[in-house]
Scaffold this active site. Structure first.
Site, mmCIF file in Angstrom:
data_model
loop_
_atom_site.group_PDB
_atom_site.id
_atom_site.type_symbol
_atom_site.label_atom_id
_atom_site.label_comp_id
_atom_site.label_asym_id
_atom_site.label_seq_id
_atom_site.Cartn_x
_atom_site.Cartn_y
_atom_site.Cartn_z
ATOM 1 N N THR A 1 0.645 -1.379 0.449
ATOM 2 C CA THR A 1 -0.161 0.111 -0.430
ATOM 3 C C THR A 1 0.930 1.686 -0.104
ATOM 4 O O THR A 1 0.755 2.266 -0.367
ATOM 5 C CB THR A 1 -1.221 0.029 1.048
ATOM 6 O OG1 THR A 1 0.192 -0.235 2.691
ATOM 7 C CG2 THR A 1 -1.776 -0.989 0.886
ATOM 8 N N ARG B 1 8.945 -1.884 0.370
ATOM 9 C CA ARG B 1 10.086 -1.999 1.671
ATOM 10 C C ARG B 1 10.997 -2.715 1.448
ATOM 11 O O ARG B 1 10.609 -4.414 0.954
ATOM 12 C CB ARG B 1 8.667 -1.510 2.628
ATOM 13 C CG ARG B 1 8.212 -0.190 2.675
ATOM 14 C CD ARG B 1 7.588 0.266 3.757
ATOM 15 N NE ARG B 1 6.780 1.051 3.769
ATOM 16 C CZ ARG B 1 6.031 1.264 4.512
ATOM 17 N NH1 ARG B 1 6.068 0.831 5.574
ATOM 18 N NH2 ARG B 1 5.185 2.892 4.524
ATOM 19 N N SER C 1 8.501 4.434 6.046
ATOM 20 C CA SER C 1 8.261 5.001 7.196
ATOM 21 C C SER C 1 8.517 4.866 8.346
ATOM 22 O O SER C 1 9.802 5.323 8.473
ATOM 23 C CB SER C 1 6.085 4.327 7.065
ATOM 24 O OG SER C 1 5.683 5.295 7.831
ATOM 25 N N HIS C 2 7.546 4.181 9.365
ATOM 26 C CA HIS C 2 8.355 4.012 10.739
ATOM 27 C C HIS C 2 8.823 3.256 10.913
ATOM 28 O O HIS C 2 9.169 2.204 11.745
ATOM 29 C CB HIS C 2 7.022 4.528 11.883
ATOM 30 C CG HIS C 2 5.490 3.430 11.303
ATOM 31 N ND1 HIS C 2 4.714 3.324 9.953
ATOM 32 C CD2 HIS C 2 6.060 2.178 12.062
ATOM 33 C CE1 HIS C 2 4.278 2.541 10.840
ATOM 34 N NE2 HIS C 2 4.500 1.570 11.420
ATOM 35 N N LYS D 1 8.421 4.538 -2.912
ATOM 36 C CA LYS D 1 7.268 5.001 -3.644
ATOM 37 C C LYS D 1 6.948 5.626 -4.550
ATOM 38 O O LYS D 1 7.508 7.184 -3.720
ATOM 39 C CB LYS D 1 6.329 5.348 -2.522
ATOM 40 C CG LYS D 1 6.202 6.008 -1.248
ATOM 41 C CD LYS D 1 5.008 6.019 0.081
ATOM 42 C CE LYS D 1 5.494 7.601 0.903
ATOM 43 N NZ LYS D 1 4.508 6.961 1.794
ATOM 44 N N ASP E 1 6.158 10.743 13.223
ATOM 45 C CA ASP E 1 7.477 9.487 12.401
ATOM 46 C C ASP E 1 8.313 10.229 11.396
ATOM 47 O O ASP E 1 8.024 11.006 10.764
ATOM 48 C CB ASP E 1 6.204 8.169 12.583
ATOM 49 C CG ASP E 1 5.725 8.459 10.518
ATOM 50 O OD1 ASP E 1 5.825 9.716 10.020
ATOM 51 O OD2 ASP E 1 5.576 7.693 9.770
ATOM 52 N N ASP F 1 8.769 9.769 8.301
ATOM 53 C CA ASP F 1 8.822 10.898 7.024
ATOM 54 C C ASP F 1 7.444 11.838 7.144
ATOM 55 O O ASP F 1 7.048 12.263 6.233
ATOM 56 C CB ASP F 1 8.587 9.790 6.071
ATOM 57 C CG ASP F 1 6.891 8.723 6.325
ATOM 58 O OD1 ASP F 1 6.739 8.775 7.211
ATOM 59 O OD2 ASP F 1 6.409 8.855 4.867
ATOM 60 N N ASP G 1 4.268 11.378 8.051
ATOM 61 C CA ASP G 1 3.242 11.806 7.366
ATOM 62 C C ASP G 1 2.147 10.378 8.811
ATOM 63 O O ASP G 1 0.898 10.708 8.430
ATOM 64 C CB ASP G 1 3.288 10.507 6.281
ATOM 65 C CG ASP G 1 3.330 9.108 6.289
ATOM 66 O OD1 ASP G 1 3.579 8.581 7.333
ATOM 67 O OD2 ASP G 1 3.057 8.509 4.989
ATOM 68 N N ARG G 2 2.921 11.135 9.785
ATOM 69 C CA ARG G 2 1.609 10.157 11.300
ATOM 70 C C ARG G 2 2.180 11.062 11.994
ATOM 71 O O ARG G 2 3.497 11.265 12.433
ATOM 72 C CB ARG G 2 2.235 8.477 11.480
ATOM 73 C CG ARG G 2 2.187 8.355 10.337
ATOM 74 C CD ARG G 2 2.374 5.716 11.255
ATOM 75 N NE ARG G 2 2.368 5.371 9.942
ATOM 76 C CZ ARG G 2 1.856 4.020 10.248
ATOM 77 N NH1 ARG G 2 1.153 3.899 12.040
ATOM 78 N NH2 ARG G 2 1.731 2.824 10.035
#
Length: 356
Positions: free
Chosen positions: A45, A49, A148-149, A158, A306, A308, A310-311
């Site tokens: 998604t 990775r 990400s995290h 991505k 996080d 990047d 985005d959280r």
């Protein structure tokens, strides 16, 4: 029942941290075997990775994916700039180098951070959307290089098409399948330039991502209300891509806020371990957020992002770490009840935080 590690919520002994030189060496030295499922390109998604140590995120993967993206762009007539952002994971910078070699060989106009620093995922989306606003052709797209995290040994890659968000499966399957075909062919169809030649070419430009993004915040958020509020604010970028952005936001809007840590360490040795004893920059985890939670009495509200950015994680007195989905539900309710001029048929879509 999930067993919580005795290391959870604590910083780790240096002996248990990622070996960064070995991680980088494996990125270049290990060659994936496309006959092995775990070593193929696989878009989930949020992109492809893996870890170089597991031969699932290596130079050949990135070269193949970048070639596939170039061919997808050509097929769809995407001729505008391609914005690239990276986070502070150790594999992100090598992956950017590999991608630039391919993109420049195809004559793609690449825009990277002017200071060779980090760029949050939302900032790449903002750059794509603002460039494309009002355009019908010569559209921009982007790549975000981040897992990400996820733990320090991981890498992620991505693709964001011209709509600014992550590519859907109808796009990622095309890129994934073609990239795996390139792997199977020994990369014989992959075009690339030596990195130094690519960087010096007219195709790769430095870009100021910070100023437009920070300046535009005032058009969607009442920054004066935040500035004038009698609250003490803490901010923790968790050693990630927001490192340069929080200070710029504080300065631009004269906020009463404090950066609690500006540490930068590819092994993330300053982090407290997550529930399973692994380092994971998950700002929704009370174990990974133990440091900021422990500082709760110093601030009325504190934020973490996080790697990047985005959280988000929010620590608020006296309750501690908030559930991010609960906060988002209230934020959506607020927008629909307080924002003037919204169409009555407007809706908001949100993907679930499903890592658990």
């Amino acid at each position: 029942m999930t067993t919580v590690s005795p290391r959870a919520g604590k910083t780790l002994d240096p002996a248990h941290l990622a070996d960064i030189p070995a991680l980088i060496a494996a990125y270049y030295d290990r060659k994936p075997d496309p006959a092995i499922a775990t070593q193929r390109v696989s878009f989930g998604t949020s992109g492809h990775r893996g870890s170089s140590l597991h031969t699932s995120f290596n130079e050949n993967h990135i070269l193949a994916i970048s070639e596939a993206i170039c061919r997808y762009r050509k097929d769809k007539g995407i001729t505008g700039p391609l914005f690239i952002g990276i986070d502070s994971h150790a594999l992100s910078a090598p992956a950017q180098r590999s991608a630039i070699e391919v993109f420049a060989a195809h004559g793609v106009e690449v825009r990277i951070d002017a200071n060779d620093r980090f760029t949050p995922t939302p900032v790449i989306s903002h750059a794509i959307l603002t460039y494309n606003k009002g355009r019908q052709e010569d559209l921009a797209d982007g790549v975000v290089i981040t897992p990400s995290h996820n733990p320090p040994i991981d890498g992620g890659f991505k693709y964001n098409p011209p709509h600014g968000g992550p590519a859907d499966t109808d796009i990622t399957k095309v890129i994934q399948d073609q990239a795996n075909a390139f792997l199977s062919g020994g990369l014989s169809e992959v075009h690339r330039l030596p990195y130094d030649e690519a960087r010096q070419s007219e195709h790769v430009r430095g870009h100021d991502f910070i100023t437009p993004y920070v300046d535009d915040l005032g058009s969607v958020i009442d920054m004066e209300a935040i500035r004038d509020a009698p609250i003490r604010i803490g901010m923790d970028p968790l050693g990630g891509a927001a490192l340069d952005y929080w200070p710029a936001i504080i300065k631009k809007y004269n906020l009463k806020a404090q950066i609690v840590s500006d540490e930068l360490d590819p092994a993330f040795g300053f982090m407290t371990a997550d529930w399973d004893g692994q380092i994971r920059m998950d700002c929704s985890s009370p174990y990974a957020m133990a440091r900021l939670i422990g500082m709760g009495a110093q601030f009325d509200v504190a934020f973490a992002t996080d790697t990047d950015a985005d959280r988000h994680g929010i620590v608020s007195r006296p309750d501690g770490l908030m559930n991010p989905n609960h906060y988002l539900a209230v934020a959506i309710w607020y927008l629909f009840t307080q924002r003037k001029g919204w169409d009555q048929t407007a809706k908001i879509g949100k993907t679930l935080v499903s890592s658990a």
